[in-house]
Write an enzyme that holds these catalytic residues in place. Structure first.
Site, short mmCIF file in Angstrom:
data_model
loop_
_atom_site.label_atom_id
_atom_site.label_comp_id
_atom_site.label_asym_id
_atom_site.label_seq_id
_atom_site.Cartn_x
_atom_site.Cartn_y
_atom_site.Cartn_z
N LYS A 151 0.81 -0.81 -0.24
CA LYS A 151 -0.03 0.10 -0.20
C LYS A 151 0.96 1.22 -0.46
O LYS A 151 1.96 1.08 0.61
CB LYS A 151 -1.10 -0.05 0.94
CG LYS A 151 -2.41 0.84 1.39
CD LYS A 151 -3.28 0.06 0.80
CE LYS A 151 -4.43 1.15 0.55
NZ LYS A 151 -5.62 -0.28 0.20
N GLY B 80 -23.68 4.63 4.08
CA GLY B 80 -23.02 4.83 3.64
C GLY B 80 -22.64 4.86 2.02
O GLY B 80 -23.34 3.99 1.66
N GLY C 6 -21.62 5.71 -0.61
CA GLY C 6 -20.70 6.11 -1.70
C GLY C 6 -20.23 4.99 -3.11
O GLY C 6 -21.46 4.44 -3.53
N ASN C 7 -19.49 5.19 -3.62
CA ASN C 7 -19.03 4.39 -5.39
C ASN C 7 -19.48 3.21 -4.96
O ASN C 7 -20.15 2.24 -5.14
CB ASN C 7 -17.95 4.70 -5.05
CG ASN C 7 -17.72 5.93 -5.83
OD1 ASN C 7 -18.87 6.68 -6.69
ND2 ASN C 7 -16.48 6.53 -5.58
N VAL C 8 -19.24 2.42 -3.50
CA VAL C 8 -19.90 1.03 -2.89
C VAL C 8 -21.00 1.13 -2.49
O VAL C 8 -21.80 0.13 -3.33
CB VAL C 8 -18.44 0.64 -1.93
CG1 VAL C 8 -19.31 -0.98 -2.15
CG2 VAL C 8 -17.62 0.83 -2.81
N TYR D 87 -23.78 2.96 -2.85
CA TYR D 87 -24.96 3.59 -3.19
C TYR D 87 -24.66 1.86 -4.79
O TYR D 87 -26.56 1.52 -5.04
CB TYR D 87 -24.57 4.45 -4.08
CG TYR D 87 -25.73 4.64 -4.89
CD1 TYR D 87 -26.67 5.71 -3.91
CD2 TYR D 87 -26.82 4.40 -5.74
CE1 TYR D 87 -28.27 6.24 -4.19
CE2 TYR D 87 -28.12 5.35 -6.44
CZ TYR D 87 -28.82 5.92 -5.29
OH TYR D 87 -30.17 6.15 -5.66
P1 NAD Z 1 -17.07 6.58 -1.15
O1 NAD Z 1 -16.12 7.78 -0.71
O2 NAD Z 1 -17.44 6.62 -2.31
O3 NAD Z 1 -18.70 6.89 -0.57
C1 NAD Z 1 -17.80 6.66 1.37
C2 NAD Z 1 -19.78 7.29 2.09
O4 NAD Z 1 -19.57 7.16 3.62
C3 NAD Z 1 -19.89 8.64 1.12
O5 NAD Z 1 -21.05 8.49 0.69
C4 NAD Z 1 -19.91 9.57 2.69
O6 NAD Z 1 -20.87 10.80 2.58
C5 NAD Z 1 -20.55 8.32 3.32
N1 NAD Z 1 -19.98 9.07 4.73
C6 NAD Z 1 -19.12 8.87 5.08
N2 NAD Z 1 -19.04 9.33 6.61
C7 NAD Z 1 -20.42 8.58 7.17
C8 NAD Z 1 -21.65 8.60 8.21
N3 NAD Z 1 -20.30 8.55 9.52
N4 NAD Z 1 -21.81 7.92 8.51
C9 NAD Z 1 -23.04 7.53 7.31
N5 NAD Z 1 -21.84 8.06 5.66
C10 NAD Z 1 -20.73 7.89 6.23
O7 NAD Z 1 -16.06 5.70 -1.09
P2 NAD Z 1 -16.25 4.23 -1.53
O8 NAD Z 1 -15.01 3.54 -2.70
O9 NAD Z 1 -17.89 3.64 -1.68
O10 NAD Z 1 -15.99 3.28 -0.04
C11 NAD Z 1 -16.58 2.23 0.87
C12 NAD Z 1 -15.49 1.90 2.27
O11 NAD Z 1 -15.70 0.18 1.46
C13 NAD Z 1 -14.51 2.02 2.12
O12 NAD Z 1 -14.25 1.74 3.87
C14 NAD Z 1 -13.41 2.04 1.53
O13 NAD Z 1 -12.17 1.90 2.04
C15 NAD Z 1 -14.27 0.44 1.62
N6 NAD Z 1 -13.53 -0.28 -0.18
C16 NAD Z 1 -13.58 0.19 -1.11
C17 NAD Z 1 -13.39 -0.52 -2.27
C18 NAD Z 1 -14.35 0.54 -3.62
O14 NAD Z 1 -13.99 -0.43 -4.81
N7 NAD Z 1 -14.13 1.24 -4.08
C19 NAD Z 1 -13.04 -1.54 -2.49
C20 NAD Z 1 -12.42 -2.27 -0.96
C21 NAD Z 1 -12.79 -1.29 -0.16
#
Ligand code: NAD
Length: 358
Positions: free
Chosen positions: A80, A180, A182-184, A186
């Site tokens: 990382k 949450g 976000g990208n995942v 939703y």
């Molecule tokens: P993202 O930043 O797109 O989404 C995170 C969402 O959580 C945002 O909409 C944010 O507003 C919301 N949020 C933040 N604090 C919050 C709280 N206290 N209560 C409720 N909502 C809150 O991130 P992502 O890419 O969707 O990833 C989500 C999680 O999954 C992260 O922990 C990330 O490390 C993990 N992850 C993501 C991927 C990937 O492919 N994107 C892969 C493995 C793990």
């Protein structure tokens, strides 16, 4: 600041520090273990309060990648990188190119991808300096945003847990609380809604909650009330360390299955969930879809063959089988599912080279 005696060091193979006065780059690249293959892991850009905080984060994250690759059956190790700085204020194309030069010094032992604070565009800048990067744009022959594939993997692992704990083969009418959007998160909600699940959602950004209510018929829930919803499944898709003494006591769900990394505040919280008969689908097992996706991009560029989406989906579907084997092992050994996953991963990446090749 200690490195070799750091509590998170855990026999890292290599930890390198980079700084570039011209671009302002301050970065650390950590390679935990390459027994199974080159170390692949994202580059996080974050305004760390201290160098020590950045070092702790990179060491924990890179070790986590070793476990994730091993449990997922990929010929990859764990690594990382972190860039110290506020991605909204100090990130520039030149800074990302300087990061590309830093990655190139590893000669392929470390392969970088996007993470919090970095994007597909940033990976394109890195690609101008090194080929050891994945998650570049699709027109640059990359695989683009890995999040939809991560969501598919989380959904696969969740369904495995539902089958194991609730003896159900579908999610129709199942109540799922998602923290949450976000990208995942939703994308996960879209998959669940399509198959008839009832959604209870929260996010710090009210517009995302409003969209889920409007598009997917989700019920909006206040931030702190998400844990205590009377639901079947709780899906943490925002922050780490949200499974702790305070929140676990309030959970009504029988299953926890979500995307967020490092959901357990401490290892003992895995035991606490087990004692309460809450089935925890370990985070790094079910959120590996994004890693699987970028691995196939890496393979296609290394071999000159085209990126095969069907192969990716087939590998992501194996998360079902992997999750079930972890649930069974935990039951047989009388341990938490998180410990069972760790044991299986360790057996794979710590086995002597001769037995791995056999
Ligand atoms: P993202 O930043 O797109 O989404 C995170 C969402 O959580 C945002 O909409 C944010 O507003 C919301 N949020 C933040 N604090 C919050 C709280 N206290 N209560 C409720 N909502 C809150 O991130 P992502 O890419 O969707 O990833 C989500 C999680 O999954 C992260 O922990 C990330 O490390 C993990 N992850 C993501 C991927 C990937 O492919 N994107 C892969 C493995 C793990």
């Amino acid at each position: 600041m200690s490195v070799f005696s750091h509590s998170e060091f855990h026999q890292h193979e290599q930890v390198s520090f980079f700084q570039c006065a011209k671009t302002g780059l301050k970065a650390i690249i950590a390679v935990h273990n390459t027994n199974l293959g080159p170390a692949l892991g994202g580059c996080r850009m974050w305004a760390y309060e201290s160098d020590e905080q950045a070092l702790r984060d990179v060491l924990r994250l890179s070790r986590g990648m070793t476990y994730k690759a091993a449990i997922t059956g990929l010929p990859l190790g764990g690594g990382k990188s972190v860039i110290i700085g506020d991605s909204k204020k100090t990130k520039t194309p030149d800074l990302m190119r300087a990061m590309g030069k830093a990655v190139e010094t590893f000669g392929g032992k470390y392969i970088v991808a996007e993470d919090v604070g970095t994007s597909v565009d940033d990976m394109n800048y890195i690609y101008s300096q090194t080929k050891h990067v994945v998650g570049i744009s699709q027109n640059g022959q990359g695989s683009g945003d890995p999040s939809p594939t991560t969501a598919l993997g989380v959904y696969t692992g969740m369904k495995s847990a539902v089958r194991y704990r609730l003896h159900r083969s579908d999610v129709k009418g199942l109540k799922v609380a998602v923290q949450g959007l976000g990208n995942v998160g939703y994308n996960l909600c879209k998959l669940l809604a399509k198959d008839g699940a009832q959604l209870f959602v929260t996010d710090v950004q009210p517009d995302k909650v409003a969209l889920a209510a409007q598009e997917l018929g989700a019920k909006a829930v206040a931030l702190n009330d998400i844990y205590s919803q009377d639901v079947d499944v709780f899906a943490p898709c925002a922050l780490g360390a949200i499974l702790n003494d305070a929140t676990i006591k309030t959970l009504k769900a029988k299953i926890v299955a979500g995307a967020a990394n490092n959901q357990l505040s401490e290892a003992r919280h895995g035991d606490m969930l087990r004692d309460l008969k809450i089935l925890y689908a370990p985070d790094y097992v079910i959120n590996a879809g994004g890693l699987i996706n970028v691995y196939y991009e890496y393979l296609s560029r290394a071999t000159g063959k085209s990126y095969d989406r069907a192969q990716v989906v087939a590998h992501v579907q194996k998360i079902d089988e992997t999750s079930e084997s972890i649930f069974r092992r935990a039951e047989q050994d009388g341990i938490s599912t998180s410990s069972a996953a760790d044991r299986i991963a360790e057996q794979r990446f710590m086995a002597p080279a001769a037995s791995r090749a056999a």
